[in-house]
Design an enzyme around this catalytic site. Structure first.
Site, PDB file in Angstrom:
ATOM      1  CB  ALA A  62      -0.872   0.000   1.259  1.00 54.19           C
ATOM      2  N   GLY A 101       0.481  -5.179   0.721  1.00 53.09           N
ATOM      3  CA  GLY A 101      -0.694  -5.169  -0.160  1.00 53.09           C
ATOM      4  C   GLY A 101      -0.377  -5.727  -1.535  1.00 53.09           C
ATOM      5  CD  GLU A 104      -2.644  -7.740   2.414  1.00 55.62           C
ATOM      6  OE1 GLU A 104      -3.292  -8.066   3.430  1.00 55.62           O
ATOM      7  OE2 GLU A 104      -2.301  -6.556   2.156  1.00 55.62           O
ATOM      8  CD  GLU A 124       1.382  -5.944   5.289  1.00 56.03           C
ATOM      9  OE1 GLU A 124       0.729  -5.916   4.230  1.00 56.03           O
ATOM     10  OE2 GLU A 124       2.210  -6.844   5.530  1.00 56.03           O
TER      11      GLU A 124
HETATM   12  N1  T1G Z   1       4.676   3.323  -0.180  1.00 58.43           N
HETATM   13  C1  T1G Z   1       5.198   4.498  -0.590  1.00 58.43           C
HETATM   14  N2  T1G Z   1       6.522   4.718  -0.894  1.00 58.43           N
HETATM   15  C2  T1G Z   1       7.322   3.663  -0.766  1.00 58.43           C
HETATM   16  C3  T1G Z   1       6.867   2.388  -0.325  1.00 58.43           C
HETATM   17  C4  T1G Z   1       5.466   2.240  -0.046  1.00 58.43           C
HETATM   18  N3  T1G Z   1       4.946   1.079   0.361  1.00 58.43           N
HETATM   19  N4  T1G Z   1       7.925   1.554  -0.284  1.00 58.43           N
HETATM   20  C5  T1G Z   1       8.999   2.283  -0.681  1.00 58.43           C
HETATM   21  N5  T1G Z   1       8.655   3.531  -0.973  1.00 58.43           N
HETATM   22  C6  T1G Z   1       9.535   4.605  -1.447  1.00 58.43           C
HETATM   23  C7  T1G Z   1      10.618   4.967  -0.424  1.00 58.43           C
HETATM   24  O1  T1G Z   1      10.144   5.863   0.524  1.00 58.43           O
HETATM   25  C8  T1G Z   1      11.685   5.565  -1.328  1.00 58.43           C
HETATM   26  O2  T1G Z   1      11.290   6.860  -1.629  1.00 58.43           O
HETATM   27  C9  T1G Z   1      11.573   4.732  -2.590  1.00 58.43           C
HETATM   28  O3  T1G Z   1      10.273   4.126  -2.560  1.00 58.43           O
HETATM   29  C10 T1G Z   1      12.583   3.631  -2.668  1.00 58.43           C
HETATM   30  O4  T1G Z   1      12.525   2.884  -1.468  1.00 58.43           O
HETATM   31  C11 T1G Z   1      -3.079  -3.243   3.328  1.00 58.43           C
HETATM   32  C12 T1G Z   1      -1.410  -1.425   4.474  1.00 58.43           C
HETATM   33  C13 T1G Z   1      10.322  -1.892  -1.386  1.00 58.43           C
HETATM   34  C14 T1G Z   1      12.061  -3.201  -0.236  1.00 58.43           C
HETATM   35  O5  T1G Z   1       6.282  -2.242   4.097  1.00 58.43           O
HETATM   36  O6  T1G Z   1      10.565  -2.237   2.341  1.00 58.43           O
HETATM   37  O7  T1G Z   1       0.731  -2.849   2.287  1.00 58.43           O
HETATM   38  O8  T1G Z   1      13.168   8.031  -0.581  1.00 58.43           O
HETATM   39  O9  T1G Z   1      14.796   3.562  -0.619  1.00 58.43           O
HETATM   40  O10 T1G Z   1      16.067  -0.024  -0.391  1.00 58.43           O
HETATM   41  O11 T1G Z   1      -1.644  -4.871   4.019  1.00 58.43           O
HETATM   42  O12 T1G Z   1      11.251   0.362   0.237  1.00 58.43           O
HETATM   43  O13 T1G Z   1      13.180   7.610  -3.021  1.00 58.43           O
HETATM   44  O14 T1G Z   1      11.556   9.232  -2.027  1.00 58.43           O
HETATM   45  O15 T1G Z   1      13.470   1.751   0.510  1.00 58.43           O
HETATM   46  O16 T1G Z   1      15.395  -0.669  -2.717  1.00 58.43           O
HETATM   47  C15 T1G Z   1       3.816  -2.824   3.115  1.00 58.43           C
HETATM   48  C16 T1G Z   1       8.104  -0.943   2.346  1.00 58.43           C
HETATM   49  C17 T1G Z   1       3.101  -1.530   3.188  1.00 58.43           C
HETATM   50  C18 T1G Z   1       7.399  -2.199   2.019  1.00 58.43           C
HETATM   51  C19 T1G Z   1      12.672  -1.168  -1.580  1.00 58.43           C
HETATM   52  N6  T1G Z   1       5.033  -2.670   2.333  1.00 58.43           N
HETATM   53  N7  T1G Z   1       9.204  -0.675   1.435  1.00 58.43           N
HETATM   54  O17 T1G Z   1      13.803  -0.947  -0.818  1.00 58.43           O
HETATM   55  O18 T1G Z   1      14.452   1.363  -1.743  1.00 58.43           O
HETATM   56  S1  T1G Z   1       1.712  -1.638   4.268  1.00 58.43           S
HETATM   57  C20 T1G Z   1       6.185  -2.369   2.915  1.00 58.43           C
HETATM   58  C21 T1G Z   1      10.373  -1.359   1.542  1.00 58.43           C
HETATM   59  C22 T1G Z   1       0.537  -2.492   3.385  1.00 58.43           C
HETATM   60  C23 T1G Z   1      -1.639  -3.658   3.381  1.00 58.43           C
HETATM   61  C24 T1G Z   1      -0.745  -2.722   4.122  1.00 58.43           C
HETATM   62  C25 T1G Z   1      11.466  -0.942   0.624  1.00 58.43           C
HETATM   63  C26 T1G Z   1      11.583  -1.822  -0.644  1.00 58.43           C
HETATM   64  P1  T1G Z   1      12.343   7.970  -1.825  1.00 58.43           P
HETATM   65  P2  T1G Z   1      13.863   2.412  -0.725  1.00 58.43           P
HETATM   66  P3  T1G Z   1      15.033  -0.098  -1.437  1.00 58.43           P
END
Ligand code: T1G
Length: 697
Positions: A62, A101, A104, A124
């Site tokens: 998400a 998500g 999912e 999450e």
């Molecule tokens: N939403 C928005 N921006 C995101 C993002 C996300 N989920 N994930 C990464 N970014 C942005 C980050 O801020 C950065 O921005 C750029 O992408 C590159 O990321 C209903 C509610 C994917 C493994 O927890 O673990 O789904 O700094 O520097 O080291 O169940 O990012 O360039 O402006 O980290 O290669 C669940 C979170 C959400 C994954 C990549 N998902 N992201 O790592 O690059 S909750 C997560 C990561 C959800 C549902 C629920 C990592 C990555 P900027 P980065 P990276």
């Protein structure tokens, strides 16, 4: 159709390509694009739908930036149900990191194919929430409860081959996601494969959810989300229907989404990605670094050399004698062997590094060709000045001259050279090849491209780098000194070091301040107290002597087997040292102090408030650029509990007015230690928060 999802039709297959860089986050445009794509495919008579992501990854979850804002339809849970319910065959092709998500959505498809390098996961809990779009209801139906609980409560990323074993993906095939996806859909259509709605699969066998809940909660050291996730998976087994299970998941998800723990963890996620972005470094190129020099092969020098070697950088290590150089090489070899043991380094690379990448030297001349030097010698100004005088003579033009001092004045060190613009502080934390934090200390004359070089090196060494200005202890140690002093004050006033350690580990710290002192070595604090006394302390400053007595008796903590605790060989942790309390009582009596009782709440409140107040000074003076820089420093260098976001995030969540009023109350008993930081007073007066300053950048 929004451009966030592109639609094309290949024969009887509708292809939905997500195009929302950088990580195809499932923001509202993507969700609307997916829904419209499914509906169009159905209305245009497609037989099947392929969903994949353009760019570096399938949906990585998400859109975290939408959290806390009014939610916009379609909501992810209903979108997933809609995809699953489609009469068409829906297939997901995964590459990069299909997380949260994103997984999912994939689980709501009828089949999943992945490229070998793909990773899947439901992280999450690391954001203080749980999967909220069916992950806790669909994953257990595929993998069974145990495997699902492991993936969900740890938030770990699962490699494609393991995902295949678990049944999360149906096939692993190398190639471009669009191509392997299309081929797989054709294969499924050719074999007339049936739609498979995961939500319609049988409920898996339950486990003893209460005991799993208790053990997960204990492991979380106060973090709730992993334990709450156990209850959501329990609903998968116990709910009347799939829909009821989804509703229970959503309920638990919504509760956590508004929790302080989730706000803390989301802040930490954003802060660690923002801390390296400095406006003044925009368009500033770092200097090229192909080889570095390290001076001093003690614990710190060897750790720094190891970190560089592990990142592929050749190192020239300078020591004062052959014996010392060989001892340094042995320390590095030990560090590297540890990396092999942890599976982070192959034996071949281990041998190659020691044979070809590490050069030992005993003469400064050996540093004449390196691009950057890091000095890690004894923490004494005279010694540092000597070293930098020599470096100024031998190092090539344009070489970056860095000091690993953790306290001393970098401006004074730089002034020893004819090129202060090339001097910078690179403050590593012990063990330097393990600890993620790197304080980049910018002196008055440090050139912008030298600062940029520091950050580039930090990125190459996989560190979390924080810019710090020059002052006694920079960001981290300066703040540490203050909250550590607060702990000493509470001991003098009647709280036992052991109650304080327990209260702070219950609060979430990995270790309490007195156990940390034993780990770091009581001689360091002793040297610091002696230095401050020699420099002349303000007569109003409180001082204590009980710890000096421990040191005078040769007890420096873990390294001598005795300190605040007694450590038995081979045993984790220590037991309270019975000699300590009598030393404290004697110190109190000598100072005429009548001890009193402290509650754990008061201990935590005072300790945290002292931390926040000094941190506000550090930000107010510009030593730290933004409050988030302080939070990241404490999170990565001082064992601060991540689910509390960092001291200044904690303060915002507490309410700054309350924090300030505590300081004012306590200043009645000690108006020297408890002087409100001007920035804190200003923010309270203006009704603003530290987060407002972060946003101002
Ligand atoms: N939403 C928005 N921006 C995101 C993002 C996300 N989920 N994930 C990464 N970014 C942005 C980050 O801020 C950065 O921005 C750029 O992408 C590159 O990321 C209903 C509610 C994917 C493994 O927890 O673990 O789904 O700094 O520097 O080291 O169940 O990012 O360039 O402006 O980290 O290669 C669940 C979170 C959400 C994954 C990549 N998902 N992201 O790592 O690059 S909750 C997560 C990561 C959800 C549902 C629920 C990592 C990555 P900027 P980065 P990276």
């Amino acid at each position: 159709m929004s451009q966030a999802v592109e639609y094309e039709c290949i024969g009887e297959i509708a292809v939905l390509a997500a195009n929302n860089p950088p990580v195809n986050a499932l923001g509202v445009d993507v969700r609307r694009g997916l829904l419209a794509g499914i509906e169009r495919a159905e209305s245009e008579g497609a037989k099947a739908v392929l969903i994949y992501g353009k760019g570096r990854t399938f949906f990585a979850g998400a859109d975290i930036r939408e959290f806390g804002k009014p939610p916009l339809e379609p909501f992810l849970p209903s979108l997933c149900n809609r995809i699953e319910a489609s009469p068409l065959l829906v297939v997901a092709a995964l590459h990069g990191t299909a997380l949260g998500g994103g997984l999912e959505v994939a689980l709501s498809c009828h089949y999943r194919i992945a490229v070998p390098s793909a990773k899947v996961g439901l992280p999450e809990v690391k954001l203080g929430i749980i999967p909220g779009a069916g992950g806790t209801q669909r994953l257990p139906r595929i993998t069974g409860v145990e495997a699902a609980l492991d993936v969900i409560t740890t938030g770990r990323q699962v490699q494609a081959d393991e995902a295949l074993e678990l049944g999360v993906v149906d096939k692993v095939e190398d190639g471009e996601p669009r191509d392997v996806g299309l081929a797989y859909v054709r294969e499924l259509l050719d074999m007339d494969a049936p739609r498979r709605a995961v939500g319609e699969l049988p409920v898996p066998d339950p486990v003893d959810f209460d005991s799993v809940y208790d053990s997960v909660l204990k492991k979380g050291r106060g973090q709730l989300s992993p334990a709450v996730a156990v209850r959501a998976v329990q609903a998968c087994c116990e709910a009347e229907s799939f829909a009821d299970g989804m509703a229970r998941e959503r309920e638990l998800f919504q509760d956590l989404l508004v929790s302080d723990q989730s706000k803390g963890l989301r802040h930490a996620f954003a802060a660690e990605r923002t801390v390296g972005k400095l406006p003044e470094l925009k368009d500033v190129d770092p200097r090229m670094v192909h080889q570095i020099g390290v001076i001093g092969g003690g614990t710190m020098g060897a750790g720094i050399a190891t970190a560089a070697l592990l990142s592929g950088l050749p190192v020239v290590l300078l020591e004062m004698s052959n014996e010392a150089a060989i001892a340094a090489k042995e320390r590095i070899a030990g560090n590297l062997a540890g990396a092999v043991k942890r599976g982070k380094l192959s034996t071949e690379d281990h041998d190659d590094i020691l044979e070809n990448k590490l050069e030992l030297a005993t003469g400064y001349g050996a540093l004449s060709g390196v691009d950057l030097v890091i000095e890690a010698v004894f923490e004494d100004m005279a010694v540092k000045k000597q070293v930098f005088t020599q470096l100024d003579e031998v190092c090539k033009k344009g070489a970056v001259l860095a000091t690993n001092t953790s306290y001393l004045d970098v401006n004074e060190i730089a002034a020893m050279t004819s090129r202060p613009e090339d001097v910078i502080g690179l403050h590593f934390f012990s063990p330097a090849h393990v600890m993620k934090l790197l304080e980049i200390v910018v002196a008055d004359k440090t050139a912008p491209d030298v600062v940029a070089t520091g950050f580039a090196l930090g990125q190459r060494l996989r560190k979390v780098s924080v810019r710090a200005g020059v002052c006694d202890g920079f960001i981290g140690n300066r703040i540490l000194n203050t909250y550590r002093a607060c702990a000493d004050h509470m001991v003098l006033d009647g709280a036992s070091p052991y109650q304080i350690d327990k209260a702070l580990t219950d609060f979430g710290f990995a270790m309490g301040p007195f156990a940390v002192s034993d780990l770091a070595g009581l001689d360091i604090g002793w040297a610091g107290r002696k230095r401050r006394r020699a420099e002349g302390m303000d007569p109003r400053a409180r001082d204590s002597s009980y710890a000096d007595k421990l040191c005078e008796d040769g007890h420096f903590g873990q390294k001598t087997g005795k300190g605040y605790y007694i450590y038995e060989k081979g045993k984790r942790g220590g037991v309270p040292n019975p000699d300590v309390m009598p030393l404290i009582e004697a110190d109190c009596a000598a100072q005429g102090i009548t001890p009193r009782d402290f509650s754990d709440e008061e201990i935590v409140r005072r300790y945290m408030t002292a931390m926040v107040n000094e941190a506000a000074r550090v930000v107010g003076e510009g030593i730290a650029r933004r409050p988030l820089d302080v939070d990241v420093t404490l999170l990565y260098g001082y064992g601060f509990p991540r689910y509390r976001g960092g001291p200044l995030k904690w303060a915002d969540l507490q309410g700054l007015a309350g924090v300030l009023s505590d300081i004012r109350n306590w200043s009645e008993e000690d108006d020297y230690f408890w002087q409100p930081a001007p920035l804190l007073e200003q923010l309270v007066a203006e009704g603003r928060t530290f987060e407002d300053l972060n946003k101002a950048g």
